[in-house]
Structure formats: structure tokens, C-alpha cells
Design an enzyme around this catalytic site. Structure first.
Site, PDB file in Angstrom:
ATOM      1  NE  ARG A 156     107.930  97.562  70.660  1.00  7.91           N
ATOM      2  CZ  ARG A 156     108.467  97.883  69.493  1.00  7.91           C
ATOM      3  NH1 ARG A 156     108.231  97.159  68.436  1.00  7.91           N
ATOM      4  NH2 ARG A 156     109.204  98.952  69.386  1.00  7.91           N
ATOM      5  NE  ARG A 194     115.226 103.884  63.066  1.00  9.67           N
ATOM      6  CZ  ARG A 194     114.991 103.004  64.047  1.00  9.67           C
ATOM      7  NH1 ARG A 194     115.792 102.931  65.095  1.00  9.67           N
ATOM      8  NH2 ARG A 194     113.951 102.211  63.984  1.00  9.67           N
ATOM      9  CG  ASN A 236     107.359  93.113  69.140  1.00  7.47           C
ATOM     10  OD1 ASN A 236     106.537  93.793  68.537  1.00  7.47           O
ATOM     11  ND2 ASN A 236     108.635  93.443  69.218  1.00  7.47           N
ATOM     12  CD  GLU A 289     113.467  95.577  74.192  1.00  8.15           C
ATOM     13  OE1 GLU A 289     112.912  96.568  73.745  1.00  8.15           O
ATOM     14  OE2 GLU A 289     114.294  94.908  73.547  1.00  8.15           O
ATOM     15  CG  ASN A 298     119.539  97.144  62.933  1.00  9.27           C
ATOM     16  OD1 ASN A 298     120.512  97.666  62.360  1.00  9.27           O
ATOM     17  ND2 ASN A 298     118.358  97.019  62.364  1.00  9.27           N
ATOM     18  CG  HIS A 332     115.421 101.269  72.287  1.00  9.82           C
ATOM     19  ND1 HIS A 332     116.421 101.986  71.648  1.00  9.82           N
ATOM     20  CD2 HIS A 332     115.045 100.304  71.421  1.00  9.82           C
ATOM     21  CE1 HIS A 332     116.641 101.471  70.459  1.00  9.82           C
ATOM     22  NE2 HIS A 332     115.813 100.457  70.289  1.00  9.82           N
TER      23      HIS A 332
END
Ligand code: AMP
Length: 392
Positions: free
Chosen positions: A88, A236, A7, A379, A206, A177
Site C-alpha cells: 500500500r 478529523r 502496509n 484493501e 475512523n 481510500h
């Protein structure tokens, strides 16, 4: 088979080296502050930990260092052992509906979606190019956050706005996601030995999103055109009335980008409490009687519960609810608060079973109308599995 799961961020590169099919993690680590003055990296393997500061001018240098460390520490004996690298990638637009083998042509096609994911996509692609340069013989695979959601129907992914916003500018719900929700669906359907499950997958860390899945197809998901939409998150806001944006611009003199930045980075748990985006800090403050922390926890749980109820309706009755990511896997308090708010669905929590963190477990009572499982997400593993399948 050894696969690197990667990633890449604009100044970072996170990796996990995984042996498949055993799923053993051989090494993992993080290169940080790439292109800055005080770059450093951490690599964990076999109970050991390497932490080094060194100059990492760009991602290619970081990849070269990573390869040197893997060889020097005999984590791999030769480069040929690394059979594939899975990356990713945030955004594949509508074009990419599956993970894909990468080459320069495909990268150019992915670059078209950089404007939809400006903070992540260019960095993800930079990571791919670094591996192509340092390991030119190894195959690279792109695993997108958006592809799993591409099964949504028009009626669920379109916004009720002028239709040409969609045709001209690509304005629609994409969802994020996806790799996590897909992993969760795979895990729970394998565990229950059913491939026709209706699952409400709650990824609450998060960042956070919910996903309604029927037989492996996404029916709807809570994030939208960008990851700002949906439930309340660490920093957010989630869903708000868009008219707030010009109103706040007029009041404060901030630009639209600046207001959206506040909605992304200074809202959510952090915005309401002024304390922290980290749910552990909020829990502690709430336990000490902080009123804003108590309020933020209630808001957070209620938004998630509302989406669960909506998705239960959309699925015409879910077979299972799953909770995952930092908060879902670890916070028994938040799990209890959420399940408390979906009693109308006949969901019942077993408080004894809920008293744990970080593992796969059923946490509902035997007579709960919908069983609730905590399913740790992975992931990196999902990326590695896709990579193995595509290169084989
Ligand atoms: P993630 O984005 O999945 O890494 O999740 C990060 C979130 O998980 C942060 O808000 C953390 O506070 C939360 N988290 C991690 N461990 C715990 C814990 N033991 N209790 C409550 N929240 C936790």
C-alpha cells in the site's frame, strides 16, 4: 499463488498472506514499535496466534523475522512460494494512474510525492526497500490510495483558487481510500453483474470518504488535497471554512501546522464530544443521554447524507449506495441515521435487514428508489489481486 499484502507505517508493518485465486488468508499480523525499545509482533495463522517481544531495529529486521516465522511455522515451505509482495502506498500524485511493478527507479519517482503524504509515503517506501533487501528475487508491486481517483475531470479535481497553485505546486483534489472504493465497485458490480453501475461508495471508518463512481470511473470524491477534507470523521473535521485557521492562530498563538494538527487529530467525533473518536463509545454515551454525543452523531450522519445527495445529483441518479469500513459495516444505528436523512432521494431502510453487522447485505426495502448495500471492504485483497495481475 501466495501473495503478501503489506502496509508499512513509520514504526509498524502490517501484513496479510493471501492464497490466490482462492482468496484464502493464510496468515496475517502486525509488527509494532519498530525502531523503539519495546517492539513486538503478532502473527495469526490457522487458528494459532504468535505474540513475541523482540528487538526490531528497523523494517528489514521485521521483514526477516516475518520470513523466519512463516518458514518455522510451515505457513510456507520455501521462500519461492511467495510469488509477490503488494505494498500500500499512499500517494502517487498525478503521475501514477495504476498499480505498478516497483524497482529503484520507480521508488525514486514515488519519493517526489513524499511532501504530499509526509506521514505515510516515506514509511511505505521504507517497507518496499526492506522487502527488496530481504527477498531480492521477489517482485514488489505498489498500489496507491490515489490512483483510482485519477479519472476525475478537471472541473471536479480543481479548486477554485489561483490556477498557478495547481501548475506550480500541484494543489488539486487527489482523493484517498481509492483501493477500498475500487474494491467496493468491483464487488458490487460483479454481484449485480453490471459493469456500467453508478455507485455512491461510502467508506466510513475512523477516516471516512465518499466516492461517486460511474462505470468504474471516479467522478468525484470527498477527501481532497489531503485526507482532512470531506465528511466529519473520528478525529478529523472534514470540510471547514479555511479562514478559521488564521483566526484560531491569532486567538491561541498556535502555528498553522499546530492548528491543522488539531483539525486532523482532535476534531471530528472526538472534538465535538470530548469523549472519544470511536463511534462505539459515542453510541454508548448517546444512549446514556450525553447531549454532545447525540449532537455529534447527528452532525456525522448529516454530513454523510449531504454528500450522498450531492453525489446522486452529480451522477444524475445513482444505481446503488454502498456502506463500508468500521462504522458502515458494523453500526446499524449510524446506518439508520444516515438513511433517515436521505429520504428525499426515495431511499428507504428495511430495519429488520439492517439489524446485523459485518457482512455483505442489502439493507433497503424492495421499493427503495436506490438500493443500499453493506459491502465489507478488503484493501489487502485488492492489493494482492493487483499484485497477482502485474507479476503474472
Ligand atoms: P476503521 O477505520 O474502518 O477500522 O473503523 C473504525 C471505526 O469503526 C471506529 O470508530 C469504530 O468504533 C467503528 N466500529 C467498529 N465496530 C463497531 C460497532 N460494532 N459499532 C459501531 N462502530 C463500530
Amino acid at each position: 499463488m501466495k501473495i503478501l499484502s503489506v502496509n508499512a507505517g513509520s514504526s509498524s508493518l502490517k501484513f496479510t498472506l493471501i492464497e490466490l485465486p482462492s482468496r484464502e488468508v493464510l496468515a496475517s499480523g502486525l509488527f509494532e514499535k519498530i525502531g523503539m525499545n519495546n517492539s513486538q509482533y503478532t502473527i495469526k495463522y490457522n487458528g494459532e496466534k504468535i505474540v513475541k517481544e523482540c528487538e526490531l531495529k528497523d523494517h528489514s529486521i521485521a521483514v526477516s523475522k516475518l520470513i523466519d516465522e512463516l518458514l518455522d511455522n510451515k505457513i510456507v515451505n520455501s521462500l519461492e512460494e511467495i510469488e509477490g509482495v503488494g505494498h500500500r502506498i499512499l500517494h502517487g500524485g498525478q503521475e501514477f494512474t495504476k498499480s505498478i511493478l516497483l524497482d529503484e527507479d520507480i521508488l525514486k519517482r514515488i519519493e517526489k510525492y513524499n511532501e504530499l503524504g509526509p506521514l505515510h509515503n516515506p514509511a511505505n517506501i521504507m517497507g518496499v526497500r526492506a522487502f527488496m533487501k530481504v527477498l531480492p528475487k521477489v517482485k514488489n508491486v505498489g498500489v496507491f490510495d490515489t490512483t483510482f481517483h485519477q479519472t476525475m475531470k478537471e472541473e471536479n479535481y480543481l479548486y477554485p483558487v489561483p490556477y498557478e497553485w495547481y501548475t506550480k505546486y500541484g494543489i488539486r483534489k487527489y482523493g484517498f481510500h481509492g483501493t477500498s472504493h475500487r474494491f467496493i465497485y468491483k464487488t458490487i458490480s460483479e454481484y449485480l453483474k453490471r459493469d456500467n453501475l453508478k455507485v455512491i461508495s461510502c467508506h466510513i471508518g475512523n477516516g471516512g470518504s465518499l466516492c461517486a463512481i460511474d462505470s468504474g470511473n471516479v467522478i468525484d470524491t470527498s477527501m481532497g488535497f489531503t485526507p482532512l477534507a470531506g465528511i466529519m470523521m473520528g478525529t478529523r473535521s472534514g470540510d471547514i471554512d479555511p479562514s478559521i485557521i488564521p483566526f484560531v492562530m491569532n486567538k491561541t498563538g498556535l502555528t498553522a501546522e499546530e492548528v491543522v494538527n488539531e483539525l486532523n487529530k482532535k476534531s471530528g467525533l472526538l472534538g465535538v464530544t470530548g469523549i472519544s473518536s470511536d463511534s462505539r463509545d459515542i453510541e454508548q454515551a448517546a444512549n446514556e443521554g450525553d447531549e454532545k454525543a447525540i449532537l455529534a452523531q447527528k452532525m456525522y450522519a448529516q454530513k454523510i447524507a449531504n454528500y450522498i445527495a450531492m453525489y446522486n445529483n452529480l451522477l444524475n441518479g445513482a444505481d446503488v449506495i454502498t456502506l463500508t469500513a468500521g462504522v458502515g459495516e458494523n453500526s446499524k444505528t449510524m446506518r439508520e441515521m444516515i438513511i433517515d436523512r436521505i429520504q428525499s432521494l426515495g431511499v428507504k431502510l428495511d430495519k429488520t435487514k439492517n439489524d446485523f453487522r459485518g457482512e455483505f447485505r442489502l439493507i433497503s426495502t424492495d421499493d427503495s428508489k436506490i438500493p443500499v448495500y453493506v459491502v465489507p471492504t478488503n484493501e489487502e485483497l485488492m492489493i494482492a489481486i493487483d499484485t497477482m495481475e502485474l507479476i503474472s
